[in-house]
Design a protein around this motif. Structure first.
Motif, mmCIF file in Angstrom:
data_model
loop_
_atom_site.group_PDB
_atom_site.id
_atom_site.type_symbol
_atom_site.label_atom_id
_atom_site.label_comp_id
_atom_site.label_asym_id
_atom_site.label_seq_id
_atom_site.Cartn_x
_atom_site.Cartn_y
_atom_site.Cartn_z
ATOM 1 N N ALA A 59 32.192 32.855 67.450
ATOM 2 C CA ALA A 59 33.545 33.182 66.984
ATOM 3 C C ALA A 59 34.031 34.472 67.616
ATOM 4 C CB ALA A 59 33.552 33.295 65.462
ATOM 5 N N ARG A 60 33.133 35.444 67.753
ATOM 6 C CA ARG A 60 33.509 36.704 68.400
ATOM 7 C C ARG A 60 33.864 36.472 69.870
ATOM 8 N NH1 ARG A 60 34.738 41.187 65.240
ATOM 9 N NH2 ARG A 60 33.318 41.268 63.456
ATOM 10 N N GLU A 61 33.189 35.551 70.517
ATOM 11 C CA GLU A 61 33.512 35.244 71.906
ATOM 12 C C GLU A 61 34.907 34.622 71.998
ATOM 13 O OE1 GLU A 61 33.420 34.742 75.986
ATOM 14 O OE2 GLU A 61 32.287 36.054 74.653
ATOM 15 N N MET A 62 35.251 33.776 71.030
ATOM 16 C CA MET A 62 36.609 33.219 71.005
ATOM 17 C C MET A 62 37.637 34.327 70.802
ATOM 18 S SD MET A 62 36.169 29.666 68.873
ATOM 19 C CE MET A 62 34.769 28.576 69.194
ATOM 20 N N GLN A 63 37.288 35.310 69.975
ATOM 21 C CA GLN A 63 38.207 36.429 69.793
ATOM 22 C C GLN A 63 38.397 37.183 71.104
ATOM 23 O OE1 GLN A 63 36.784 39.842 67.783
ATOM 24 N NE2 GLN A 63 38.797 40.669 67.339
ATOM 25 N N ARG A 64 37.334 37.355 71.862
ATOM 26 C CA ARG A 64 37.445 38.068 73.151
ATOM 27 C C ARG A 64 38.392 37.330 74.089
ATOM 28 N NH1 ARG A 64 36.053 37.731 78.058
ATOM 29 N NH2 ARG A 64 34.985 35.753 77.738
ATOM 30 N N VAL A 65 38.254 35.994 74.141
ATOM 31 C CA VAL A 65 39.149 35.201 74.979
ATOM 32 C C VAL A 65 40.586 35.329 74.487
ATOM 33 C CG1 VAL A 65 39.733 32.856 75.705
ATOM 34 C CG2 VAL A 65 37.336 33.584 75.645
ATOM 35 N N ALA A 66 40.765 35.235 73.166
ATOM 36 C CA ALA A 66 42.111 35.336 72.597
ATOM 37 C C ALA A 66 42.723 36.700 72.873
ATOM 38 C CB ALA A 66 42.055 35.070 71.102
ATOM 39 N N ALA A 67 41.900 37.753 72.825
ATOM 40 C CA ALA A 67 42.417 39.109 73.058
ATOM 41 C C ALA A 67 42.993 39.243 74.462
ATOM 42 C CB ALA A 67 41.306 40.135 72.834
ATOM 43 N N ASN A 68 42.386 38.574 75.432
ATOM 44 C CA ASN A 68 42.922 38.635 76.796
ATOM 45 C C ASN A 68 44.326 38.041 76.851
ATOM 46 O OD1 ASN A 68 40.578 39.812 77.786
ATOM 47 N ND2 ASN A 68 39.633 37.839 78.294
ATOM 48 N N TYR A 69 44.548 36.957 76.130
ATOM 49 C CA TYR A 69 45.878 36.352 76.100
ATOM 50 C C TYR A 69 46.870 37.228 75.335
ATOM 51 C CZ TYR A 69 44.276 31.946 78.113
ATOM 52 O OH TYR A 69 43.794 30.985 78.972
ATOM 53 N N ILE A 70 46.385 37.884 74.276
ATOM 54 C CA ILE A 70 47.258 38.776 73.515
ATOM 55 C C ILE A 70 47.764 39.903 74.406
ATOM 56 C CG2 ILE A 70 47.314 40.477 71.645
ATOM 57 C CD1 ILE A 70 45.355 38.682 70.129
ATOM 58 N N ARG A 71 46.881 40.465 75.214
ATOM 59 C CA ARG A 71 47.292 41.560 76.101
ATOM 60 C C ARG A 71 48.333 41.107 77.106
ATOM 61 N NH1 ARG A 71 41.517 42.123 75.971
ATOM 62 N NH2 ARG A 71 40.922 43.796 74.542
ATOM 63 N N ALA A 72 48.353 39.814 77.381
ATOM 64 C CA ALA A 72 49.341 39.264 78.310
ATOM 65 C C ALA A 72 50.624 38.843 77.602
ATOM 66 C CB ALA A 72 48.753 38.069 79.062
ATOM 67 N N GLY A 73 50.681 39.005 76.280
ATOM 68 C CA GLY A 73 51.910 38.729 75.563
ATOM 69 C C GLY A 73 51.860 37.598 74.572
ATOM 70 N N ALA A 74 50.746 36.903 74.424
ATOM 71 C CA ALA A 74 50.671 35.788 73.483
ATOM 72 C C ALA A 74 50.665 36.296 72.042
ATOM 73 C CB ALA A 74 49.417 34.963 73.744
ATOM 74 N N LEU A 75 51.256 35.522 71.146
ATOM 75 C CA LEU A 75 51.284 35.880 69.729
ATOM 76 C C LEU A 75 50.170 35.126 69.006
ATOM 77 C CD1 LEU A 75 55.114 35.875 69.001
ATOM 78 C CD2 LEU A 75 53.677 37.707 69.882
ATOM 79 N N ILE A 76 48.948 35.586 69.193
ATOM 80 C CA ILE A 76 47.788 35.019 68.506
ATOM 81 C C ILE A 76 47.504 35.922 67.315
ATOM 82 C CG2 ILE A 76 45.378 34.327 68.693
ATOM 83 C CD1 ILE A 76 45.805 33.998 71.684
ATOM 84 N N ARG A 77 47.682 35.379 66.134
ATOM 85 C CA ARG A 77 47.676 36.232 64.951
ATOM 86 C C ARG A 77 46.301 36.438 64.354
ATOM 87 N NH1 ARG A 77 53.171 33.337 63.423
ATOM 88 N NH2 ARG A 77 54.590 34.865 64.317
ATOM 89 N N SER A 78 45.401 35.497 64.516
ATOM 90 C CA SER A 78 44.050 35.700 63.996
ATOM 91 C C SER A 78 43.089 34.684 64.583
ATOM 92 C CB SER A 78 44.030 35.607 62.459
ATOM 93 O OG SER A 78 44.422 34.327 62.027
ATOM 94 N N VAL A 79 41.819 35.082 64.612
ATOM 95 C CA VAL A 79 40.709 34.176 64.899
ATOM 96 C C VAL A 79 39.865 34.169 63.635
ATOM 97 C CG1 VAL A 79 38.642 33.763 66.261
ATOM 98 C CG2 VAL A 79 40.716 34.600 67.378
ATOM 99 N N MET A 80 39.857 33.044 62.927
ATOM 100 C CA MET A 80 39.213 32.958 61.624
ATOM 101 C C MET A 80 37.932 32.132 61.733
ATOM 102 S SD MET A 80 42.570 32.427 59.158
ATOM 103 C CE MET A 80 42.548 30.662 59.333
ATOM 104 N N ARG A 81 36.799 32.748 61.405
ATOM 105 C CA ARG A 81 35.545 31.992 61.439
ATOM 106 C C ARG A 81 35.417 31.153 60.170
ATOM 107 N NH1 ARG A 81 29.853 31.934 60.512
ATOM 108 N NH2 ARG A 81 29.831 33.779 59.179
ATOM 109 N N ALA A 82 35.144 29.855 60.360
ATOM 110 C CA ALA A 82 34.984 28.924 59.253
ATOM 111 C C ALA A 82 33.549 28.424 59.197
ATOM 112 C CB ALA A 82 35.944 27.743 59.425
ATOM 113 N N ALA A 83 33.216 27.751 58.120
ATOM 114 C CA ALA A 83 31.891 27.136 58.020
ATOM 115 C C ALA A 83 31.757 26.061 59.102
ATOM 116 C CB ALA A 83 31.708 26.516 56.641
ATOM 117 N N PRO A 84 30.575 25.897 59.685
ATOM 118 C CA PRO A 84 30.392 24.877 60.726
ATOM 119 C C PRO A 84 30.800 23.493 60.243
ATOM 120 C CG PRO A 84 28.502 26.349 60.645
ATOM 121 C CD PRO A 84 29.356 26.696 59.462
#
Length: 388
Positions: A286-311
């Protein structure tokens, strides 16, 4: 950010919303909340127990005001103790923090589970017999007669969902598989969580929560607040479409949420052209997904959260965009194909197109208003009664 920040590690099943905002009367027939309960933002509720620990109420809440589903119910405990008196019985337990490092931990003690099944839940069943067969109950704890500012995560969530209640100091979820069995805390609370994720006194809560000097008691449902501007992870320049001061600390550990509550959170958080990622995996992935999402956020994407759920079998992730799931439609749910980044990229591109279109539409509307104003000016200029 503390992954259980708004719940203070209490592993809540859903986010609280005053039922009165969407319902003209109590769904469960609980009646108007007494003043003391109403002061925390509840429209409907009834007292069920008063002992040396707290005054307990059964109250309604709506996890998603815009969803047609009926409201739910929770036990509301107004704790009587001083700043250092424990809300519940806990004991030391091994735990790891968000980075996997060993830290001092806590878990709910067997004595607390016994007390819930022997004293608190029977009071619920007596006050409202239909709950004698329920299989889960939320349990929200406040400090009696005291009110506190919300944490940042809760405040931002309020702006999206328009909730009006006060954030609890501690939130528990009690569950059982069969109606005739005793209740137990959420499994993770039995295994142990970091001590600072399970706030158990007012003093501990005040590390992150400032007191409110006064909150007016409300006997009726508070009026709906005006629609707030969406909370976004990055602000965009109309000239460049690039992000300014992007917020990338968007990871929230919600592995304790029920699937329906998690879906409601993701739907609400992704509305207004936002993106929410749900990671059905362990924390590292999940943290790796957040890292990927953060790169898009820095480019202007409106990604509001990465929420870890039960498998979930067959699901590593889901992506919500503008209030809809990419992989879990109402019928025939699909499964993610390819990597997370390959699935996220087209959603971000779609979002960019939609935002540019929205900007163009706004420009057109502005021009139309100017043309209408000019036409009106010409009409007035040619009016002989005005120009005598």
């Amino acid at each position: 950010m503390n992954p259980f920040h708004w719940t203070r590690g209490a592993l809540c099943a859903s986010l609280l919303t005053v039922a009165g905002a969407g319902h003209a009367q109590s769904y469960y027939g609980l009646g108007t909340a007494p003043d003391e309960l109403a002061s925390y933002g509840y429209a409907y509720g009834v007292q069920i127990l008063d002992d040396e620990t707290a005054i307990y109420y059964l109250a309604e809440y709506d996890p998603q005001p815009t969803n047609p589903n009926p409201p739910e119910a929770a036990i509301i405990a107004l704790h009587k103790g001083n700043d250092n008196r424990a809300f519940i019985a806990v004991e030391p337990a091994p735990a790891t923090d968000a980075n996997g490092a060993a830290v001092p931990g806590r878990r709910i003690a067997a004595a607390e589970t016994d007390r819930f099944n022997r004293i608190i839940y029977p009071a619920v069943a007596r006050a409202h017999p239909p709950f004698a067969r329920t299989k889960s109950l939320d349990h929200f704890i406040y400090a009696r007669g005291r009110h506190f500012q919300p944490t940042r995560f809760f405040r931002e969530r309020q702006e999206l969902s328009r909730t009006t209640h006060e954030e609890p100091l501690l939130v528990l979820l009690w569950e059982r598989a069969v109606a005739d069995q005793p209740f137990a805390p959420h499994p993770r609370l039995l295994a142990g969580v970091p001590a600072d994720w399970l706030t158990n006194t007012i003093a501990e809560a005040m590390r992150d929560r400032a007191p409110l000097t006064a909150v007016a008691a409300r006997r009726t449902a508070p009026p709906a607040t005006p629609a707030a501007a969406p909370v976004v992870s990055a602000s965009r320049s109309r000239a460049t479409g690039r992000a300014a001061n992007p917020r990338t600390d968007i990871y929230v550990d919600l592995a304790h949420y029920s699937p329906q509550s998690l879906h409601s959170e993701a739907v609400a958080g992704s509305r207004n052209n936002g993106i929410v990622v749900v990671a059905f995996t362990d924390e590292t992935a999940a943290r790796e997904m957040q890292r990927v999402a953060a790169n898009y956020i820095r480019a202007g994407a409106l990604i509001r959260s990465v929420m870890r759920a039960a498998p979930m079998d067959g699901m590593n992730f889901d992506i919500y965009y503008n209030g809809a799931s990419l992989f879990q439609p109402a019928r025939s749910p699909a499964r993610p194909v390819g990597s997370f980044e390959s699935a996220l990229r087209p959603i971000v591109e779609l979002q960019s197109v939609d935002m540019r279109m929205a900007e163009k539409l706004k420009e057109i509307e502005d021009l139309e208003r100017k043309v209408e104003a000019m036409d009106r000016a010409f009409e007035l200029g040619g009016d002989p009664d005005i120009n005598k």
